[in-house]
Design an enzyme around this catalytic site. Structure first.
Site, PDB file in Angstrom:
ATOM      1  N   ASN A  21     -22.824  10.363  82.067  1.00 43.21           N
ATOM      2  CA  ASN A  21     -21.811  10.565  83.109  1.00 43.21           C
ATOM      3  C   ASN A  21     -20.590   9.690  82.812  1.00 43.21           C
ATOM      4  OD1 ASN A  21     -22.127   7.895  84.463  1.00 43.21           O
ATOM      5  ND2 ASN A  21     -24.206   8.669  84.725  1.00 43.21           N
ATOM      6  N   ASP A  32     -30.349  11.101  86.962  1.00 40.15           N
ATOM      7  CA  ASP A  32     -31.529  11.476  87.760  1.00 40.15           C
ATOM      8  C   ASP A  32     -32.549  12.221  86.904  1.00 40.15           C
ATOM      9  OD1 ASP A  32     -30.709  10.392  90.214  1.00 40.15           O
ATOM     10  OD2 ASP A  32     -29.301  12.055  90.495  1.00 40.15           O
ATOM     11  N   LYS A  57     -31.572  17.651  64.715  1.00 43.73           N
ATOM     12  CA  LYS A  57     -30.425  18.244  65.406  1.00 43.73           C
ATOM     13  C   LYS A  57     -30.725  19.693  65.795  1.00 43.73           C
ATOM     14  CE  LYS A  57     -25.674  19.413  64.463  1.00 43.73           C
ATOM     15  NZ  LYS A  57     -24.695  19.595  63.413  1.00 43.73           N
ATOM     16  N   PHE A  88     -25.454   1.616  95.662  1.00 40.29           N
ATOM     17  CA  PHE A  88     -24.192   2.346  95.749  1.00 40.29           C
ATOM     18  C   PHE A  88     -24.531   3.805  96.023  1.00 40.29           C
ATOM     19  CE2 PHE A  88     -20.230   0.165  94.354  1.00 40.29           C
ATOM     20  CZ  PHE A  88     -20.752  -1.109  94.230  1.00 40.29           C
ATOM     21  N   LYS A 132     -29.549   7.481 101.948  1.00 38.29           N
ATOM     22  CA  LYS A 132     -29.990   6.674 100.789  1.00 38.29           C
ATOM     23  C   LYS A 132     -30.383   5.271 101.243  1.00 38.29           C
ATOM     24  CE  LYS A 132     -27.603   9.305  97.261  1.00 38.29           C
ATOM     25  NZ  LYS A 132     -26.438   9.552  96.451  1.00 38.29           N
ATOM     26  N   LYS A 165     -34.313   4.428 100.648  1.00 38.05           N
ATOM     27  CA  LYS A 165     -34.589   3.489  99.547  1.00 38.05           C
ATOM     28  C   LYS A 165     -34.844   2.072 100.073  1.00 38.05           C
ATOM     29  CE  LYS A 165     -31.760   6.265  96.380  1.00 38.05           C
ATOM     30  NZ  LYS A 165     -31.335   6.391  95.007  1.00 38.05           N
TER      31      LYS A 165
END
Ligand code: PMT
Length: 394
Positions: free
Chosen positions: A207, A276, A286, A320, A334, A338
């Protein structure tokens, strides 16, 4: 008081400006010169600028029975050694005390800033570099020399930076020394950056996280006195000074490392953008582009933060939430699912927030349900607000 230790290099004349600028800013400046330095600049020049006698000789300066090198060492709040020759760097590395400057440097407990200046072959010599690295590891600060035409006619690295640059480094260091030490001795575990999930030897899933938010947290926590461990995914950022950095790539590696440190930690802040999912199988070779479509089967990575929430004893857990919609609602979910103490929600679609910016726009929510909407600010400023909040939770 700022003490300036001048050693024997041609750049010694530039330190007259440094002494003058610091004196004009209202600092009490004490000049100490080595014998070699007096070959380049007369002590009278420094004593005129600083309105103080310059100290050169170890044995000619006793006053009223006081041991001057100890007195100056105690009075000094910051010691700047500039220009610093290869010789003084080697002496300091070896703990030598054969003149006033080296003796008072050993005796002082203040921050020491060293500005090396010498011929580029000398500066890049492995012995000099190893000495510098050693001193850095002991907490000495170094101002990197500039590159350019040197006094000896060579072109390369080794030039003393301008007086302005040296003075701003000194002032920044003094500012940092005055930062409140309200996290002194507390152990902070911070995660930063992206994880990288291998597909084959050439490709991966990841990301846009740069690590800036997590590095700002680690930097500010360290400056406020915390003992900081930073578990970092791949980034282009410089490791923050004084922080233990553990480099990882995948979510699984981050999971392992975070759990190694968790038990012995007071506060955990998970700013990392953890994948995730990861490919179910990593191809050993490859993947060829023969077919028109390619299906990758992904499996879930462990939710590191949730596993910490489940294992939590007395630790404060800060997560976060990177959201692109329903910011507050998703963040509160969250926080609860959590078992967190605090969640910092940011909308990654908003300009100036989230990934790859120097700023962030965040909402901080705590487990009592208090919601604090913050305006756009630098990641360092936000880091300080988050760190304040972790203190309040204790
Ligand atoms: O690195 P920068 O470029 O500065 O960008 C900053 C940032 C946008 C990455 C940062 O501000 C941020 O929002 N970090 C959290 C990113 C994220 O993964 O959010 P999330 O909502 O998907 O996850 C929620 C929390 O669970 C996070 O604390 C995350 O670290 C944690 N998590 C997520 C998945 C997982 N498998 N394990 C986790 O621990």
């Amino acid at each position: 008081m700022i003490t300036i230790g001048v050693t024997g290099g041609i750049a010694a004349y530039k330190i007259i400006d440094v002494a003058s600028l610091l004196t004009k800013k209202g600092y009490e400046v004490q000049a100490v010169m080595t014998k070699n330095a007096t070959e380049f600049v007369a002590p009278l020049t420094f004593s005129t600028i600083t309105s103080k006698p310059v100290i050169v000789d170890m044995f000619k300066q006793e006053k009223d029975g006081a041991v001057l090198h100890i007195e100056i060492a105690k009075k000094t709040e910051l010691l700047l050694i500039a220009p610093a020759t290869a010789n003084i760097i080697a002496k300091l590395k070896n703990g030598l005390a054969d003149d006033f400057l080296t003796t008072m440097t050993l005796a002082t407990k203040c921050k020491v800033v060293i500005a090396p200046a010498m011929n580029s072959n000398m500066y890049t010599n492995q012995i000099v570099q190893e000495n510098i690295e050693y001193l850095k590891s002991k907490g000495f600060l170094f101002i990197e020399p500039d590159s350019g035409l040197l006094a000896c006619g060579d072109i390369g690295i080794g030039k003393l930076p301008t007086a302005d640059k040296i003075v701003s480094y000194v002032l920044k260091t003094i500012e940092e020394m005055n930062i409140k030490q309200d996290l002194l001795g507390k152990k902070y575990l911070i995660t930063a950056g992206r994880t990288v999930e291998a597909i084959d030897p050439m490709r991966y899933l990841s990301n846009y996280s740069t690590g800036k938010m997590g590095y700002a947290l680690a930097t500010m926590a360290q400056k406020r006195g915390a003992i900081v461990t930073l578990i970092s995914g791949p980034t282009n950022l410089k490791p923050p000074a004084g922080v233990t950095v553990v480099n990882v790539r995948s979510a699984m590696e981050m999971y392992e490392e975070v759990h190694k440190y968790f038990k012995d930690t007071d506060v955990v802040i998970k700013a990392a953008a953890v994948a995730d999912f990861r490919p179910k199988e990593v191809q050993q070779d490859k993947i060829k582009k023969g077919a028109d479509t390619l299906t990758l089967e992904l499996i879930k990575n462990p939710d590191i933060l949730k596993s910490l929430g489940d294992a939590k004893e007395n630790q404060i857990l800060v997560g976060f939430a990177a959201e692109s919609e329903n910011l507050i609602e998703n963040a509160i979910n969250k926080l609860n699912s959590k078992n967190l103490d605090i969640i910092v929600a940011n909308n990654i679609k908003q300009d100036g927030a989230g990934f790859n910016t120097d700023t962030n726009i965040a909402t901080i929510i705590d487990k009592s349900g208090k919601i604090n909407n913050l305006s756009k600010m630098s990641k360092e400023e936000l880091a300080n607000i988050i760190l304040d909040k972790t203190r309040m939770e204790r």
